[in-house]
Design an enzyme around this catalytic site. Structure first.
Site, PDB file in Angstrom:
ATOM      1  N   GLU A 137     -35.592  17.666 -29.326  1.00 46.29           N
ATOM      2  CA  GLU A 137     -35.045  17.417 -30.654  1.00 46.29           C
ATOM      3  C   GLU A 137     -35.507  18.546 -31.589  1.00 46.29           C
ATOM      4  O   GLU A 137     -36.684  18.905 -31.534  1.00 46.29           O
ATOM      5  CB  GLU A 137     -35.533  16.077 -31.215  1.00 46.29           C
ATOM      6  CG  GLU A 137     -34.803  15.717 -32.496  1.00 46.29           C
ATOM      7  CD  GLU A 137     -35.198  14.338 -33.058  1.00 46.29           C
ATOM      8  OE1 GLU A 137     -36.021  13.636 -32.452  1.00 46.29           O
ATOM      9  OE2 GLU A 137     -34.685  14.010 -34.131  1.00 46.29           O
ATOM     10  N   GLY A 277     -45.701  15.197 -34.559  1.00 48.89           N
ATOM     11  CA  GLY A 277     -46.576  14.096 -34.145  1.00 48.89           C
ATOM     12  C   GLY A 277     -46.279  13.598 -32.750  1.00 48.89           C
ATOM     13  O   GLY A 277     -47.181  13.475 -31.917  1.00 48.89           O
ATOM     14  N   ALA A 278     -45.008  13.333 -32.494  1.00 53.88           N
ATOM     15  CA  ALA A 278     -44.643  12.748 -31.214  1.00 53.88           C
ATOM     16  C   ALA A 278     -43.132  12.782 -31.073  1.00 53.88           C
ATOM     17  O   ALA A 278     -42.426  13.082 -32.035  1.00 53.88           O
ATOM     18  CB  ALA A 278     -45.127  11.307 -31.135  1.00 53.88           C
ATOM     19  N   GLU A 280     -39.729  10.636 -29.235  1.00 52.87           N
ATOM     20  CA  GLU A 280     -39.318   9.361 -28.650  1.00 52.87           C
ATOM     21  C   GLU A 280     -38.426   9.463 -27.422  1.00 52.87           C
ATOM     22  O   GLU A 280     -37.636   8.549 -27.164  1.00 52.87           O
ATOM     23  CB  GLU A 280     -38.583   8.565 -29.730  1.00 52.87           C
ATOM     24  CG  GLU A 280     -37.204   9.122 -30.153  1.00 52.87           C
ATOM     25  CD  GLU A 280     -37.208  10.010 -31.403  1.00 52.87           C
ATOM     26  OE1 GLU A 280     -38.276  10.562 -31.717  1.00 52.87           O
ATOM     27  OE2 GLU A 280     -36.152  10.147 -32.044  1.00 52.87           O
ATOM     28  N   ASN A 281     -38.515  10.531 -26.617  1.00 52.40           N
ATOM     29  CA  ASN A 281     -37.655  10.670 -25.438  1.00 52.40           C
ATOM     30  C   ASN A 281     -37.577   9.366 -24.658  1.00 52.40           C
ATOM     31  O   ASN A 281     -38.575   8.702 -24.447  1.00 52.40           O
ATOM     32  CB  ASN A 281     -38.227  11.738 -24.495  1.00 52.40           C
ATOM     33  CG  ASN A 281     -38.718  12.947 -25.232  1.00 52.40           C
ATOM     34  OD1 ASN A 281     -37.957  13.620 -25.877  1.00 52.40           O
ATOM     35  ND2 ASN A 281     -40.027  13.199 -25.177  1.00 52.40           N
ATOM     36  N   HIS A 313     -43.937   3.693 -34.118  1.00 53.61           N
ATOM     37  CA  HIS A 313     -42.734   4.407 -34.589  1.00 53.61           C
ATOM     38  C   HIS A 313     -41.902   4.900 -33.400  1.00 53.61           C
ATOM     39  O   HIS A 313     -40.698   4.653 -33.327  1.00 53.61           O
ATOM     40  CB  HIS A 313     -43.167   5.574 -35.481  1.00 53.61           C
ATOM     41  CG  HIS A 313     -42.048   6.412 -35.987  1.00 53.61           C
ATOM     42  ND1 HIS A 313     -41.514   6.262 -37.251  1.00 53.61           N
ATOM     43  CD2 HIS A 313     -41.336   7.420 -35.405  1.00 53.61           C
ATOM     44  CE1 HIS A 313     -40.533   7.132 -37.417  1.00 53.61           C
ATOM     45  NE2 HIS A 313     -40.409   7.855 -36.317  1.00 53.61           N
ATOM     46  N   GLU A 314     -42.557   5.575 -32.469  1.00 51.10           N
ATOM     47  CA  GLU A 314     -41.791   6.128 -31.334  1.00 51.10           C
ATOM     48  C   GLU A 314     -41.223   4.996 -30.491  1.00 51.10           C
ATOM     49  O   GLU A 314     -40.101   5.083 -29.993  1.00 51.10           O
ATOM     50  CB  GLU A 314     -42.664   7.065 -30.482  1.00 51.10           C
ATOM     51  CG  GLU A 314     -43.330   8.211 -31.234  1.00 51.10           C
ATOM     52  CD  GLU A 314     -42.406   9.006 -32.151  1.00 51.10           C
ATOM     53  OE1 GLU A 314     -41.207   9.104 -31.852  1.00 51.10           O
ATOM     54  OE2 GLU A 314     -42.886   9.512 -33.197  1.00 51.10           O
ATOM     55  N   HIS A 317     -38.097   3.559 -32.013  1.00 49.70           N
ATOM     56  CA  HIS A 317     -36.924   4.418 -31.848  1.00 49.70           C
ATOM     57  C   HIS A 317     -36.080   4.007 -30.638  1.00 49.70           C
ATOM     58  O   HIS A 317     -34.906   4.349 -30.567  1.00 49.70           O
ATOM     59  CB  HIS A 317     -37.352   5.876 -31.640  1.00 49.70           C
ATOM     60  CG  HIS A 317     -37.415   6.690 -32.907  1.00 49.70           C
ATOM     61  ND1 HIS A 317     -36.434   6.671 -33.859  1.00 49.70           N
ATOM     62  CD2 HIS A 317     -38.343   7.586 -33.358  1.00 49.70           C
ATOM     63  CE1 HIS A 317     -36.750   7.511 -34.850  1.00 49.70           C
ATOM     64  NE2 HIS A 317     -37.912   8.064 -34.566  1.00 49.70           N
ATOM     65  N   GLU A 336     -34.393   8.031 -38.673  1.00 47.59           N
ATOM     66  CA  GLU A 336     -35.769   8.260 -39.120  1.00 47.59           C
ATOM     67  C   GLU A 336     -36.156   7.367 -40.303  1.00 47.59           C
ATOM     68  O   GLU A 336     -37.227   6.774 -40.306  1.00 47.59           O
ATOM     69  CB  GLU A 336     -35.993   9.740 -39.435  1.00 47.59           C
ATOM     70  CG  GLU A 336     -35.925  10.656 -38.219  1.00 47.59           C
ATOM     71  CD  GLU A 336     -36.859  10.285 -37.083  1.00 47.59           C
ATOM     72  OE1 GLU A 336     -37.774   9.461 -37.292  1.00 47.59           O
ATOM     73  OE2 GLU A 336     -36.664  10.794 -35.958  1.00 47.59           O
TER      74      GLU A 336
HETATM   75  N1  B3K Z   1     -37.934  12.462 -33.697  1.00 49.12           N
HETATM   76  C1  B3K Z   1     -39.157  13.212 -33.636  1.00 49.12           C
HETATM   77  C2  B3K Z   1     -39.174  14.387 -34.541  1.00 49.12           C
HETATM   78  C3  B3K Z   1     -38.493  15.582 -34.000  1.00 49.12           C
HETATM   79  C4  B3K Z   1     -38.719  16.778 -34.864  1.00 49.12           C
HETATM   80  C5  B3K Z   1     -37.940  17.954 -34.423  1.00 49.12           C
HETATM   81  N2  B3K Z   1     -38.274  19.138 -35.198  1.00 49.12           N
HETATM   82  C6  B3K Z   1     -40.340  12.355 -33.907  1.00 49.12           C
HETATM   83  C7  B3K Z   1     -40.115  11.200 -34.774  1.00 49.12           C
HETATM   84  O1  B3K Z   1     -39.739  11.291 -35.913  1.00 49.12           O
HETATM   85  O2  B3K Z   1     -40.264  10.115 -34.289  1.00 49.12           O
HETATM   86 ZN    ZN Z   2     -39.018   9.203 -35.893  1.00 48.26          ZN
END
Ligand code: B3K
Ligand code: ZN
Length: 901
Positions: A137, A277-278, A280-281, A313-314, A317, A336
């Site tokens: 991402e 931070g992390a 969410e794959n 949070h992850e 998602h 988000e």
């Molecule tokens: N979705 C990712 C953030 C990706 C950032 C890319 N530059 C983490 C999050 O917001 O959960």
């Molecule tokens: Zn997020």
């Protein structure tokens, strides 16, 4: 110089507009990706089964041309339905592969080669230490292979990973493991299949050697999910909190939203080199170590809270982001803002709701408001961008969450849940827009949110001027409200916003008054149950000018406005100091009470700044001294809230209060205020410190709150060398059994004038030199030292053996901490603070454009300063935009900053 005048920036600094969205010409039914991992020559063979999108007339008439994204790839071969394609049958550039005249359905097999070892941008496939990992991402998948790298192309992935077995015993990807085995030459492979269609940004691959923490979770329908956390060897004793947090999050989402996890396995991998931070794959989250690893020796109480909230949070998602994803990147807040709202609610349920609210409000007031007022101001759903990674902003995330919270306020909690249910029923498995979300909320609740949509369209922070009129003969209290929003880039005039304004009225004795709203032309909901029944209301402000009339009152009330921070706005009301002191003492809404204290302090600091400008002597009002001594004397106060009430406004918040900031005077007034407050309250601060320290030992359940109070007192005492603050800090540092107290006391000592303070920094270093994350704290403490020689120290620390510029955590610990947390030195008049930060940006521009761009935003406030500082900052910004190889990421931020008026 324009963005297009240099070859390297040419096409990727092109502006993308939301209005240009077009559906994809081809859908992708299935994708098989086979990666043969090798440090410098990884081969990627993708087999992609496409089907023409015949859903719209417009597309049927278009030529049958397929455009795939691909960046820094070495193309080795392409075949169409098993037949190798001659070079003349396709075109490719630095960023695209274009194939014409394709049939309605076909399979393309594309072989490319990439160099993960050389990938320091940390997007795509890269190496973190001795492990491979990916970050896709927003648009990183195109660094792995040619692909329709856009979130509305969702596909079923099967991923085969091949690598050396000794070096990379674990081979992970999304979904379920369906095959694995040994190969020749000491290699092995693993094949993963993800049954849920997903966009490429949720793809992940990890290969390496790890220690593994395993657990299970039984879902509400009785399925067993294997939970696995992979960490560097030796760190297992630091990941139990993450595992507990994950299980809590899974339970919470089932209980609160009825949402169950869908795969049979959920993996989290912690890596040291990570841009944010992390991530969410699907089924395979990749995390920055700092949001996984925590035990009380190495992590502070705040770190524990952060781990819990980021893990949640992850996880959240999986539904808000993965199952229902974004149609295009302009819709980022769809996933988000909503997921931040969900993690805020989770943390509020797990810990103190009031404290969590204040933390979130602080993030808006100290960061997002400045973003709204600066060169990067954009609506939560932006209209254009150059580099999408620059739009993972506080606006999209935190203000986006506030917008969701306002919807919840408008349709009530039960209505919000109904809206969420309908949203999932309608859109599970789809890539959708913010508009789809709003429609689900409208349809589920039978409400019209037309005006509310302005929050998605318009940038900037709305402001409310509120004036009161008291008619004692009729017992009527009238509030006249004017709404406005300052111009932002590209949006000179704003339509009114729908602002839910929660309010109450208090008597001077602190009694909440019954609300009798006399005018019928405003939409108003009076709370009708619980402790505030009949005494709290939510008024919907919808116009530029509105009036609210309260009747049946016996005395002129004190209004408690914007309770709970019911909208992300600035509210102006001419409170007297006495009224603010009363609200601070008795307002039962913890936001409004805290805000009253903040206003009192802000007013005084702004006045002191004015006094300095006029060469007047400074004085500290006795009333304020009494107010703060009084709140320290309330023995049954919540320690967490008291700690928040004792934290003085930050310099970055204060500087936003000025059109043009008299910087030296502001800093002097600020330091005078903190020091004098500490001296005037020093008796009560000391006794509160003692009480909190002993409660932290005895009241284990609330220990973190007591420590917070203890350290808030210590920090304030540390601001005045005349108090016992420093000796107390040294004592605390020596005795500390865990990281919260150790770090808080180290900060106080290291930021004091103590002659032997490096001794304590050395002690800390010796103790923690093998713990990367603790060393980040050690770097930050030094970076935020207000003393003047800090710049030289930072240049030296840049050369320290434990500092690597390629590691984003280190850059954030040392340089971001300086640029955003040591404003006194960043804004030094000799310009060395600016130069230091620009020097690092220039180095990082090549290594990691995303991190360089983030750092560049430190200069966003240049227009607020005096001419000398303006020139110095502009000089550094020019140095940056004129770089030979300036990246699109950095260019977008720096050029917007320079162009801002
Ligand atoms: N979705 C990712 C953030 C990706 C950032 C890319 N530059 C983490 C999050 O917001 O959960
Ligand atoms: Zn997020």
């Amino acid at each position: 110089m324009t963005a297009n005048s240099q070859g390297n920036k040419s096409s990727h600094s092109e502006i993308k507009y939301r209005r240009d969205y077009k559906s994809p010409a081809f859908f992708l039914l299935e994708s098989k990706i086979y990666l043969k991992l090798s440090e410098q020559k990884t081969t990627v063979i993708s087999s992609l089964n496409f089907k023409r999108n015949l859903d719209s007339e417009e597309l049927i008439e278009q030529p049958r041309q397929l455009i795939l994204n691909g960046v820094k790839l070495k193309l080795l071969d392409i075949s169409l339905d098993g037949v190798s394609m001659p070079r003349s049958s396709y075109q490719f550039s630095e960023e695209y592969l274009l194939i014409q005249d394709l049939p309605d359905q076909f399979t393309l097999e594309i072989t490319t080669e990439i160099n993960p070892q050389a990938n320091t941008s940390l997007q795509g496939l890269y190496k973190s230490g001795d492990k491979y990992c990916t970050q896709c991402e927003a648009e990183g998948f195109r660094n792995i292979t040619y692909f329709p790298d856009r979130p509305d192309v969702m596909t079923i992935f099967t991923t085969k990973v091949e690598a050396d077995k000794t070096k990379y015993p674990f081979l992970l990807s999304n979904g379920n493991l369906i095959d694995s085995g040994d190969l020749e030459n000491g290699k092995h492979f693993a094949t993963w299949h993800d049954p849920f269609p997903k966009p490429s940004y949720l793809f992940a691959l990890v290969a390496g050697n790890f220690d593994l923490l395993e657990d299970t979770f039984i879902t509400m329908s009785g399925r067993e999910v294997a939970l696995k956390i992979y960490v560097d060897s030796g760190k297992l004793n630091q990941c139990h909190h993450a595992m507990e947090s994950l299980k809590k999050a899974m339970t919470w989402d089932e209980e609160v939203y009825g949402l169950e996890y869908d795969l049979d396995i959920y993996m989290i991998v912690a890596v040291s080199d990570f841009n944010m931070g992390a991530m969410e794959n699907k089924g395979l989250n990749v995390f920055n170590t700092c949001f996984v690893l925590a035990n009380n020796k190495t992590a502070t109480d705040a770190d524990f809270e952060d781990v819990e909230s980021v893990i949640a949070h992850e996880y959240f998602h999986n539904w808000t982001g993965n199952r229902v994803t974004c149609r295009d990147w302009f819709q980022l807040t769809l996933k988000e803002g909503l997921t931040v709202f969900r993690d805020q609610e989770f943390s509020s349920d797990m810990n103190s709701r009031a404290v969590k609210r204040l933390k979130d409000v602080l993030a808006i007031k100290n960061g997002q408001f400045a973003e709204d007022a600066g060169p990067m101001s954009h609506p939560i759903r932006p209209d254009s961008y150059v580099e999408m990674n620059n739009f993972y902003t506080q606006t999209v995330y935190s203000k986006g969450a506030e917008v969701i919270r306002m919807i919840e306020t408008i349709v009530c909690n039960s209505g919000f849940k109904k809206g969420m249910k309908l949203y999932f029923e309608r859109h599970d498995g789809q890539a959708v827009t913010c508009e789809d979300f709003i429609c689900a909320m409208e349809d589920a609740n039978n409400v019209d949110l037309s005006l509310f949509r302005n929050w998605y369209r318009q940038a900037g922070t709305p402001e409310l001027d509120v004036n009161a009129h008291w008619d004692s003969s009729k017992g009527k209290y009238t509030l006249t409200i004017t709404q406005y929003c300052k111009p932002t880039p590209g949006q000179p005039h704003k339509e009114p916003f729908l602002i839910p304004l929660r309010l109450a009225l208090f008597s001077k004795a602190g009694e909440m008054q019954n609300l009798d709203i006399a005018n019928s032309d405003i939409k108003c909901k009076i709370v009708d149950n619980g402790a505030f029944s009949g005494k709290e209301a939510v008024i919907e402000i919808t116009e530029h000018h509105q009036t609210i009339v309260f009747s049946g009152l016996n005395e002129k009330p004190i209004p408690s406005l914007l309770r709970g921070f019911s909208a992300p706005i600035k509210l102006h009301f001419g409170f007297s100091d006495q009224e603010l002191a009363l609200l601070l003492a008795f307002d039962n809404d913890s936001y409004s009470s805290w805000e009253a204290g903040q206003m009192l302090m802000t007013k005084l600091i702004v006045n002191l700044t004015g006094d300095l400008l006029e060469d007047k002597p400074l004085s500290f009002p006795i009333e304020l001294e009494e107010t703060f001594n009084n709140i320290l004397e309330v023995k049954d106060a919540d320690p967490n809230l008291l700690a928040m009430n004792l934290s003085t406004p930050s310099l970055d918040f204060l500087l936003e209060q000025f059109q043009e900031v008299p910087w030296n005077e502001l800093v002097n007034a600020y330091n005078y205020f903190n020091r004098t407050l500490a001296i005037k309250c020093h008796g009560n601060l000391l006794s509160t410190y003692d009480r909190a320290a002993s409660m932290a030992d005895s009241d284990r359940e609330n220990a973190s709150g007591w420590r917070k109070l203890q350290n808030a007192c210590l920090s304030l005492l540390g601001k005045a060398e005349e108090t016992e603050g420093i000796s107390l800090a040294i004592k605390q540092f020596k005795q500390a059994k865990e990281m919260t107290n150790s770090l808080a006391s180290l900060k106080v000592v290291a930021h004091s004038q103590q002659a032997d303070k490096t001794k304590w920094l050395d002690t800390f270093y010796q103790r923690w030199q093998d713990e990367e994350l603790v060393l980040d704290k050690w770097f930050s403490v030094q970076a935020t030292n207000p003393e003047r020689d800090v710049i030289n120290e930072i240049y030296q620390l840049l050369e320290h053996a434990d500092f690597q510029i390629s590691n984003p955590n280190k850059v954030r610990a040392l340089i971001t901490a300086f640029a955003k947390g040591n404003l006194e030195n960043f804004h030094r008049l000799d310009g060395v603070g600016y130069k230091l930060v620009a020097d690092v940006i220039i180095k990082l521009n090549k290594i990691n454009p995303q991190i360089a761009a983030r750092l560049t935003s430190s200069f966003n406030s240049w227009r607020k300063f005096d001419n000398s500082r303006k020139e110095l900052m502009k000089h550094q910004l020019k140095r940056i935009v004129e770089l030979e190889n300036v990246s699109a990421d950095v260019y977008e931020i720096a050029s917007k900053a320079l162009a801002y008026n």
